[in-house]
Enzyme design. Structure first.
Site, PDB file in Angstrom:
ATOM      1  CD  GLU A  57     -37.011  52.231  69.522  1.00 34.32           C
ATOM      2  OE1 GLU A  57     -37.466  53.393  69.797  1.00 34.32           O
ATOM      3  OE2 GLU A  57     -35.985  52.297  68.874  1.00 34.32           O
ATOM      4  CG  ASP A 116     -37.112  52.282  65.787  1.00 32.77           C
ATOM      5  OD1 ASP A 116     -37.645  51.021  65.390  1.00 32.77           O
ATOM      6  OD2 ASP A 116     -37.803  53.123  65.894  1.00 32.77           O
ATOM      7  CE1 TYR A 158     -36.852  53.250  61.930  1.00 31.45           C
ATOM      8  CE2 TYR A 158     -34.862  54.592  61.499  1.00 31.45           C
ATOM      9  CZ  TYR A 158     -35.753  54.378  62.385  1.00 31.45           C
ATOM     10  OH  TYR A 158     -35.485  54.873  63.739  1.00 31.45           O
TER      11      TYR A 158
END
Length: 680
Positions: free
Chosen positions: A7, A79, A299
């Site tokens: 991304e 993601d 994350y």
């Protein structure tokens, strides 16, 4: 040669270094397609979203197609959340990779994590795609169906949102609770004592010292019932404060353990960064994104407050090097019922790295994340405690007092987070610690003084962005990736005003909430929570996209039918001349308000911060119109087509007499009967 599509462009350099020369890394830069801008883009009965490539998306897909032609294998590494899964599906569709496209997910950008993911690719999770589609479509249905109706009723552009509106409703509800709150004045009593602090007690000292300590009157349940726990008899409280002796009923020593906070999940990170670093939630997410892209943290979009069991030995190594006491085993923290818990809590990728980031804000947020994660696995803080109960008599009634004190014995996790050491200490009236001496049951004590403590109940606190995010999470509204954008949207649309970090609803917010509450379920937190749970079921394969969207759409239409938006509905801003609704209209030099009955009624008003302002009254020259005797009024307009002249107040009655402006006065020598003077 292999291609990995991710991304964010910020991750490409780090991933390229990890993967080596046989790989190419390219970025989609987020979503490449979405529902169309100027139409709803989804229709019953199938509710199939009509995705279109954005202008940026067409350029990106063109570039990616060119790169795909030059490689043998293609992996999609967007993601690892619902949005990322939807982006992966759009990429696979536009690049014609088929339903079996190779999908990889990274919880962190490190050599080990990336290598493991590449070695074991999976397919696209279409349940997650369905959950993301359902959320997007439901948001679109609410926006396109309800917002125009709300705008028509309000006379200006207003926005309704499936998650945004409940957030605004919470702020409005809190403000109304504050406005309706009536403070209750009541009284407590503190007795002070002089006591000898003995050696070898739980509050061990190097020598015997004399110190003062206090006990507080236990009003409840002695003289105030639990349902009304406020004692309001000041005269009786004065008698209690004047007691000359009390008896020790009991004195007990003990220990209190204080566990650390959990590691940071997304909402907790936004709250902690707001309180400790004074960062706006949106800024916090941008900073966390940079830390993640640089490989410093795992994350950062998660609702799981637990770390991986694999990390426990690494924390042990850090703790051993710093002489910190570890918890005996991995701590597990309770997750909310609505949590997806798809990713572990936010942690550093390298536990021994004490500082990371390029800017001061990045370094501060990294420290906050690392320290909270490490502290969560350290030993409890242990306090020695002492509690004494005392009793006396006032006017024939028994009164009881409690004295409490504690002293930190083993700091545990507070060695790392020393700034939180005072959060739970027993602090008594006056702000001093309370060192109780060792007392014996039956012992008689003479107070050295007493004080009546005048108290009053306080209204609920206004939300800050951090506390509103916490409330949304508790209520199951929204998800980690959406909290920052919710705050940004309601502030940008002027539904809330932020003053000294607290949120105040605007007049528009009151109007929106009141109108939506008349008919729509989605403004209620309970309904929104149920929808979020239904989306979770789609993600786990326990519900279907079509059934969920259709049920919500049917309910939305039923509720819309109950709302009076016709001629009988009272306008928010009635026209002062005919009573019809006033509408906010964009003009060449800004907005103004005009009557919705135009041309039958041509009334207008200037815009005053989103409301119709007072009618502008031109200045009177003090001269009468020579044609009809009515006052001459100065009329001006700025801009390229501007004018500045004096005209008769009887213009609407047919008198067209006007004069040019000369130094702020009408030039009566230049009469222009029947026309306008445009002075330039």
């Amino acid at each position: 040669m292999k291609l990995l599509i991710i991304e964010s462009a910020g991750k490409t350099e780090k991933l390229q270094a990890i993967l080596g020369p046989n790989w190419r890394v390219a970025a989609s830069l987020g979503h490449i397609c979405d529902l169309p801008d100027r139409e709803i883009g989804v229709e019953p009965p199938r509710y199939k979203p009509q995705y279109t490539l954005s202008e940026r998306g067409r350029s990106i897909i063109g570039r990616l197609r060119s790169q795909c032609e030059r490689v043998q294998e293609i992996y999609i590494g967007t993601d690892a959340d619902r949005e990322g899964e939807a982006i992966a599906w759009h990429l696979a569709r536009e690049l014609k990779l088929g339903r079996d496209a190779k999908r990889v997910r990274f919880s962190a950008i490190t050599q080990e994590v990336v290598s493991q993911a590449i070695a074991a690719p999976t397919g696209i999770d279409y349940n997650l795609v369905g959950a993301q589609e359902a959320r997007r479509v439901l948001d679109r249905l609410v926006g396109y169906i309800v917002s125009p109706v709300l705008s028509k009723m309000g006379g200006t552009t207003l926005s309704a949102g499936r998650v945004q509106s409940p957030a605004v409703a919470l702020v409005v509800q809190r403000e109304r609770e504050i406005a309706a709150f009536v403070s209750t004045h009541h009284f407590h009593v503190r007795l002070d004592f002089q006591g000898k602090q003995e050696r070898n007690t739980v509050f061990a000292e190097a020598k015997t010292v004399t110190s003062s300590w206090s006990a507080l009157w236990a009003v409840v349940p002695d003289l105030a019932p639990e349902e009304q726990p406020y004692f309001q008899d000041r005269d009786f409280a004065l008698k209690v404060a004047s007691l000359d002796s009390v008896i020790v009923d009991s004195c007990e020593d003990g220990r209190r353990r204080r566990a650390p906070h959990p590691p940071l999940a997304t909402s907790g990170m936004q709250q902690a960064a707001s309180v400790k670093l004074q960062l706006d939630p949106e800024d916090t997410m941008r900073i966390a994104q940079r830390l993640f892209e640089s490989g410093h943290i795992t994350y950062h979009r998660t609702d799981n407050p637990n770390i991986s069991a694999d990390d426990f030995p690494q924390i042990q190594a850090v703790a051993l090097a710093n002489e910190w006491t570890m918890a005996p085993k991995l701590r597990q923290f309770k997750t909310s019922d609505a949590a997806q818990a798809g990713h572990p809590a936010i942690t550093p990728t390298h536990w021994d790295v004490t500082e990371a980031g390029d800017t001061e804000d990045e370094k501060a947020l990294y420290r906050l994340i690392r320290q909270r994660a490490i502290a969560s696995q350290l030993g409890d803080a242990i306090y020695n405690t002492r509690t004494a109960w005392l009793s006396g008599q006032v006017s024939g009634k028994d009164v009881r007092f409690q004295g409490k004190g504690e002293q930190l014995q083993e700091p545990g996790w507070l060695k790392l987070l020393s700034d939180e050491a005072d959060e739970s200490n027993e602090v008594w009236e006056g702000g001093a610690p309370n060192p109780l001496p060792l007392l014996s049951a039956g012992q008689q004590l003479a107070p050295i003084g007493g004080e009546v403590l005048a108290k009053q109940t306080r209204a609920p606190k206004r939300y800050s962005k951090a506390s509103l995010i916490e409330k949304l999470e508790v209520e199951g509204i929204g998800r980690p990736a959406t909290y920052a954008s919710i705050m940004s949207n309601i502030e940008r649309r002027s539904y809330i005003a932020v003053k000294q970090q607290f949120l105040y609803p605007t007049e528009t917010a009151y109007y929106i909430v009141d109108q939506l509450s008349k008919a729509f379920s989605f403004v209620d937190v309970a309904f929104t929570r149920e929808v979020e749970a239904e989306l979770d079921k789609i993600a786990s394969g326990k519900a279907t996209y079509l059934a969920t969207v259709q049920a919500c759409h049917d309910q939305l239409n039923r509720e819309l039918a109950t709302l009076d938006v016709g001629e009988t509905a009272a306008p928010r801003f009635p026209c002062p001349e005919c009573g019809s609704a006033m509408r906010r209209i964009p003009g060449k030099t800004g907005h103004f308000w005009g009557c919705s009955s135009y041309p039958a009624c041509s009334a207008t008003r200037p815009d005053a911060d989103g409301h119709p302002g007072e009618k502008e009254t031109p200045k009177d020259s003090g001269h009468a119109c020579p044609s009809c005797g009515k006052p001459l009024l100065r009329r001006t307009k700025k801009g390229k087509e501007g004018y500045d002249f004096w005209g008769c107040a009887g213009f609407k009655d047919g008198c067209r007499t006007s004069f040019p402006n000369k130094r702020g006065k009408p030039d009566l020598s230049q009469k222009n009967k029947g026309g306008l003077h445009n002075n330039t």
